[in-house]
Motif scaffolding. Sequence first.
Motif, PDB file in Angstrom:
ATOM      1  N   HIS B 250       0.889  -1.168   0.000  1.00 42.25           N
ATOM      2  CA  HIS B 250       0.000   0.000   0.000  1.00 42.25           C
ATOM      3  C   HIS B 250       0.927   1.217   0.000  1.00 42.25           C
ATOM      4  N   VAL B 251       0.918   1.941  -1.116  1.00 47.18           N
ATOM      5  CA  VAL B 251       1.850   3.070  -1.239  1.00 47.18           C
ATOM      6  C   VAL B 251       1.082   4.383  -1.345  1.00 47.18           C
ATOM      7  N   LEU B 252       1.717   5.440  -0.883  1.00 47.36           N
ATOM      8  CA  LEU B 252       1.176   6.788  -1.033  1.00 47.36           C
ATOM      9  C   LEU B 252       1.996   7.508  -2.094  1.00 47.36           C
ATOM     10  N   LEU B 253       1.323   7.984  -3.114  1.00 46.87           N
ATOM     11  CA  LEU B 253       2.008   8.744  -4.153  1.00 46.87           C
ATOM     12  C   LEU B 253       1.597  10.206  -4.042  1.00 46.87           C
ATOM     13  N   HIS B 263      -3.569   6.868  -3.019  1.00 48.60           N
ATOM     14  CA  HIS B 263      -3.257   5.574  -2.398  1.00 48.60           C
ATOM     15  C   HIS B 263      -3.416   4.469  -3.438  1.00 48.60           C
ATOM     16  N   TRP B 264      -2.425   3.623  -3.516  1.00 51.76           N
ATOM     17  CA  TRP B 264      -2.503   2.486  -4.427  1.00 51.76           C
ATOM     18  C   TRP B 264      -2.150   1.215  -3.690  1.00 51.76           C
ATOM     19  N   LYS B 265      -2.851   0.173  -4.089  1.00 49.57           N
ATOM     20  CA  LYS B 265      -2.558  -1.156  -3.575  1.00 49.57           C
ATOM     21  C   LYS B 265      -1.937  -1.956  -4.709  1.00 49.57           C
ATOM     22  N   LEU B 266      -0.813  -2.583  -4.452  1.00 53.22           N
ATOM     23  CA  LEU B 266      -0.079  -3.280  -5.508  1.00 53.22           C
ATOM     24  C   LEU B 266       0.232  -4.709  -5.075  1.00 53.22           C
ATOM     25  N   LEU B 267       0.133  -5.618  -6.023  1.00 52.13           N
ATOM     26  CA  LEU B 267       0.639  -6.974  -5.802  1.00 52.13           C
ATOM     27  C   LEU B 267       1.938  -7.091  -6.597  1.00 52.13           C
ATOM     28  N   GLN B 280      -0.886  -6.766 -10.012  1.00 50.70           N
ATOM     29  CA  GLN B 280      -2.168  -6.067  -9.877  1.00 50.70           C
ATOM     30  C   GLN B 280      -1.906  -4.688  -9.323  1.00 50.70           C
ATOM     31  N   MET B 281      -2.673  -3.733  -9.797  1.00 50.16           N
ATOM     32  CA  MET B 281      -2.623  -2.416  -9.163  1.00 50.16           C
ATOM     33  C   MET B 281      -4.029  -1.851  -9.084  1.00 50.16           C
ATOM     34  N   GLU B 282      -4.299  -1.263  -7.958  1.00 55.90           N
ATOM     35  CA  GLU B 282      -5.647  -0.768  -7.724  1.00 55.90           C
ATOM     36  C   GLU B 282      -5.551   0.540  -6.957  1.00 55.90           C
TER      37      GLU B 282
END
Lengths: 416, 297
Positions: B250-253, B263-267, B280-282
Motif C-alpha cells: 500500500h503506497v502513497l504517491l 493511495h494504491w494497492k499493488l501486488l 495487480q494495481m488498484e
Amino acid sequence: MKALLILIVLMNLDKNKCFAFLSFSDQVLSITAKTQEQVELLKNVSTQYETVLWQPVSPEYIKEEEPVHLSPSAFAQSFASRFCFRVLLDNTNEMIELQTRNDSTDPRSSSSYYERYHSLEDIYYWINRTTQEHPEMVKVVLIGSSYEKRPLYALKISVGEKQDKKAIWIDCGIHAREWISPAFCMWFSLSYYNQNQDITHILNHMDVYVLPVMNPDGYKYTWTTNRMWRKNRSYSTDSSCVGVDLNRNFDANWCTEGASDKPCSEIYCGAFPESEPESEAVANFLRSHKDSVQLYLTIHSYSQMLLFPYSCTLDEAENHNELLVMAQEAAQKIRRYYRNTYKYGAGGKTIYLAPGGSDDWAYNLGIKYSFTFELQDRGRYGFLLPPSHISKACNEALIAVKTIALRVIEKTQAPQ
Amino acid sequence: MNLTILIVMAVLTGVLGSPYVTDTDVTPGSDSAGMSAHPNSVPEAADGTEVFHEEGVVEEEGVEEDVMATGELNPSHYPAQRAANVVKHYLNTRYGSPYRWVGLHKVHSANAEEVAESGRKYHLEISVQEMTGNTTEKCSAEVLFPALENQRSPQVQASCEALLTANTTAQEEALYQQYRRNHTLLSGHNLPDSYGHIDPDMKPLWHLGGVASSFVMLKESTENTLYNMAQVANVTQLETENDQLRFNYHVLLHDMVSQEIIHWKLLVTWSPAEGVKVLQMEELPKCEHCEVPPKPN
C-alpha cells in the motif's frame, strides 16, 4: 569541557595546511607568520577584514613565529593561501550548539534540539522560552488565531534603539506536512541570537518577524492523525471535506487556473479570498506593516527551488530581472558552500500556475522583494525528510535568506 | 598562550549558518571524530546512500520559455522535468530491484515537438542516479505523451550509457534467499515513518516499493502530473509462488501538480531471475475518515 578536550587534541597535532582555500568563516585557524612581511599582512588582515582575532589580544602584538589564532571572514580566500595554517576549531557555531543544547526529549535522537522535529506544543514552549531568554531582542506578537483558535505567534527580532526600522517577514508552516519549514524558522531564529557579521549587519538595518507555524491546526493534525495533511482544518458548510489550502487563499488572481473551488481538493482556494483566519491574520499584519516590510519570505518544501512572483500568472513581475538576479545569487551561494542544487525562477513559469499564494499577494501589496523557498529534498524522502538532514537543509536556506536580505538592504537603504 | 581565554571565546563567539566547506579535508582525519560525527560538519552524513541530490553538477538556468511550448525547453522547468521523470519510472520498471532504484539526477537538455495526431514528443538528455549505490549515468530518451483523446500511458524509449551495470547480483541473491527462508512472513509499515526514520532492515522493501510505484506512476503520468512516491504505508510478504517472492504494497504517491496524495494497492513479485513485476494495481478511494492511526513516537 568537551570543547576543551577537543581543542587540546587539535592543538597537539601539528599538521599545517598550505594550500588555497575556499572559506572558513566558521572555523578558528592558527597561522604563524614566518617573515616580517607576513606579520604585516596578518596585522592588516586582522584589522581590516572583519576578522575575529582570538590571539594575541590585539593585532599590534602579532610577531614572527608566534601563532595567531583567528576566525577569518569569508574574505579570507585572498590571503590564506599565502600562509601555512591549521584549523583549531572546525565549526564554531556547532560547538556552541553542542554546549547549549537541550537533551531532554526524544530518546531516539542524539542530535541537538534544532535538528529534530518538534510538536506544536514544543514549538509554543520554544517561542515562550525564546522570548524569556532574549527579552532585549525578541518580542512575541500575537497576530491572530487559527480556525481551531490556536494562537498565531510571530517573533519580532529587533536590536538597537533605532525606531521605525524596515523589516523582513518570514513565515513557515503554511502547509502542515512540510515539517522542515517550521524547523527552518526555529533554526533561523537561533542564528539571530548567535550573531555573525552578516546577521548583525541585517539586524542593524532591519527588524525581522518570524511566524514559525502559520497553520498550527494542520501541523497538529500531522502529528496526531495524518502525516500527509496539507491544508488547514476549517470546515465548510457544503462539504464533508475539511481544510483550505492557505497558499491558495490570498487575493492574487484568487481561485483561477492552478487552484480548485472544490473543498475536497488539496488546492482548495476557500470560499473567498482570506476566508481563513490564518491567511487573514497574515494579510492583516502585512497590510498594517506594509510601509516597513521590504522583504517577504515564505518557506515550503520540497523540491529545492527559490521562487518569486508571479505564480498566479505567467506574466513577468515588474522587477523580474532584479528578482532573478537575487535568486540566482542565492542559488549560487548554496551551490558553492553546500554543494546542492536549487532551481530558481518565477513560480508560474518554473513550476506551474498557483494563484492565491502569499508571495504574489505580498508583492502586489507593494513588497517588491517577495520569495518562496522550497527546501530539501528533491523527492527521495519528500515530506519525510530525516532529521539528520535538517542542519544542512536549514543552513543552505539560511545562506539564501542572508544573501537576499543583504541585497535588499543594499538596494533600499542609503549607506549610513 | 592563554588557552583558557581562547576556549571561552571559542565557546562564546559563533557564527551560526556561516558557510563552510566540507570537502577540503581541513581537519586531520584522526582527531576530528568528535566533530565530524555531528551532522552539521559532514552534510553527506551517516549513511552515504541517503544522499540523493548532490553530485556537484549544477545547472545554470534563467532562460525563459513558455509552458507547454514546443522547441527547446528550459531543462529545469517543469515541462522538461515531468517528461524526464517519466523516463525515470520507465527505467525502474525495466531495471529496478531492491538494490536498483533509479532517481532523476539532472535534465541536460529537452525539446518537445507536436506529432500529428499522436501527441507531443519530448527528446531528452538526462542523467539518472542509482539511489542505493549513488552512481550516475547519462541517458538519451524520447517520451511521447499521447493526445488527450486516447488516454494511453506515455511511451518511452531510452538508452543509457552503460545501463545500470553496477553488479547487484550477489546482494540480490542474498536478500532473496533470506526472504525465502523467512519463517514468519515479513511486514512493515510507514517506510519512512513520520520522522523520516527507516529501519535499515526495511530499506530493501522501501526501494522495492519505490520501484513498484514507478509502474503505477509510469502508467498514470501525463503532461499535467509530476508523481513521486511519498511513503510505503504498508507492505506484507505473501507466500512465495513459483520461486517468486510476493508482496502486497500500500503506497502513497504525491502528485506535485494537484498536491494530492493518492493511495494504491499493488501486488508485487520479485526474484533476481525474473526481476520486479506488478501483477495487480488498484487505486484506493480517497478516504478522509480511514486514516492510518498515529504511530506512537
